[in-house]
Design an enzyme around this catalytic site. Structure first.
Site, PDB file in Angstrom:
ATOM      1  N   HIS A  39       0.823  -1.199   0.000  1.00 42.76           N
ATOM      2  CA  HIS A  39       0.000   0.000   0.000  1.00 42.76           C
ATOM      3  C   HIS A  39       0.868   1.265   0.000  1.00 42.76           C
ATOM      4  O   HIS A  39       1.680   1.464   0.898  1.00 42.76           O
ATOM      5  CB  HIS A  39      -0.884  -0.022   1.248  1.00 42.76           C
ATOM      6  CG  HIS A  39      -1.866   1.081   1.358  1.00 42.76           C
ATOM      7  ND1 HIS A  39      -2.008   1.847   2.481  1.00 42.76           N
ATOM      8  CD2 HIS A  39      -2.802   1.531   0.476  1.00 42.76           C
ATOM      9  CE1 HIS A  39      -2.975   2.721   2.303  1.00 42.76           C
ATOM     10  NE2 HIS A  39      -3.475   2.553   1.098  1.00 42.76           N
ATOM     11  N   HIS A  81      -1.151  10.799  -2.025  1.00 41.78           N
ATOM     12  CA  HIS A  81      -2.458  10.337  -1.543  1.00 41.78           C
ATOM     13  C   HIS A  81      -3.424  11.477  -1.285  1.00 41.78           C
ATOM     14  O   HIS A  81      -4.577  11.449  -1.723  1.00 41.78           O
ATOM     15  CB  HIS A  81      -2.294   9.510  -0.263  1.00 41.78           C
ATOM     16  CG  HIS A  81      -3.598   9.063   0.317  1.00 41.78           C
ATOM     17  ND1 HIS A  81      -4.302   9.816   1.248  1.00 41.78           N
ATOM     18  CD2 HIS A  81      -4.354   7.957   0.082  1.00 41.78           C
ATOM     19  CE1 HIS A  81      -5.419   9.182   1.561  1.00 41.78           C
ATOM     20  NE2 HIS A  81      -5.480   8.055   0.878  1.00 41.78           N
TER      21      HIS A  81
END
Length: 295
Positions: A39, A81
């Site tokens: 991730h 992100h």
């Protein structure tokens, strides 16, 4: 594309799931547990979404990495992100008068000046926010695979086609990549649908856990349903996998974000095809142990 009508009940779907063929991901990794996806790179060990995080995932022997894509003021795609630069860079120090420090308010050259590593630790001082081109080049260098998330597409009209153009220019839309090394995902069903319509050969993923009654519509344009692990059950995973996606394979389920070994074993026990994690080494070991114990 799928053989079941929208009116099929959840009970019927669960029964059909028992006869569904094994997905491509599960078949490829049979014996090793679910596919493990790093991730934002291996972000428990290096600053998220940086080249260092990709390198760490490679060092750990992890094939798949996940990243997030946003767009700058002058139209470049960068890997980050948040829609703000504040949390993971020193933007407040470098550009103190430009709150709230949104990615779309800064040029690529300005973002390239920022330190995206010091917040994580002194050893990573000077790490930069990579462009998408830089990121996929590093993934390619390590012969890895990419789960790419189009982040906040409502903020960046046309980002789907632009992302696909970058991938094409980097050689990532040839048969070798699209058949097994690339998935493009988003929380936005419209964004996923746009990717599928623009490049039907590219595998796609829808983030979230839509109702079983909605799955027939999603199976027209997505290959994966990727929910939070907290939304999972054995029945739900089986129901998803009972559908056939746009590339003629059962829909896959990649669960996020699992770091705890016990939770990883529980999630693997639901029959998921992949687990997205900040600690890919920990989850890989936990799920292999679970598979060995069940034999």
């Amino acid at each position: 594309m799928h053989t079941r009508a929208v009116a099929v009940t959840t009970t019927a779907l669960l029964g059909a799931a028992l006869l569904a063929p094994v997905s491509a991901a599960r078949a490829a990794h049979d014996g090793d547990g679910p596919v493990v996806v790093a991730h934002r790179g291996a972000c428990a060990y290096a600053p998220e979404n940086t080249l260092a995080a990709v390198d760490k995932a490679a060092e750990l022997g992890v094939d798949w990495v996940e990243n997030d894509v946003q767009r700058t003021k002058d139209g470049a795609l960068v890997v980050l992100h948040d829609d703000s630069l504040r949390r993971t860079t020193d933007v407040e120090e470098v550009f103190p008068g430009r709150a709230p420090w949104k990615v779309r308010d800064f040029t690529a050259a300005e973002i390239a000046r920022l330190d995206a590593g010091s917040w994580f630790g002194a050893a990573h001082a000077g790490a930069r926010v990579p462009t998408l081109e830089q990121y996929v080049a590093r993934v390619e260098l390590h012969h890895q695979k990419l789960l790419l998330e189009i982040k906040n597409p409502e903020l960046y009209p046309g980002i789907e086609r632009q992302t696909l153009d970058v991938l094409a220019n980097q050689g990532w839309l040839d048969r070798r990549h699209v058949s097994g090394r690339l998935v493009v995902q988003s929380f936005s069903a419209d964004s996923v649908r746009t990717v599928h319509r623009t490049r039907p050969s590219v595998r796609t993923g829808l983030l979230g856990a839509p109702a079983v009654s909605e799955l027939p519509a999603y199976a027209e344009f997505t290959d994966q349903i990727n929910p939070s692990y907290t939304a999972l059950s054995l029945g739900y995973v089986s129901a998803v996998q009972a559908f056939t996606g746009p590339h003629g394979r059962p829909l896959e389920v990649f669960a996020w974000t699992v770091d705890d070994p016990a939770e990883a074993r529980r999630t693997a026990g639901y029959g998921v095809d992949g687990i997205i994690t900040n600690r890919p080494d920990t989850v890989r070991e936990a799920t292999r142990t679970e598979r060995a114990a069940s034999r």
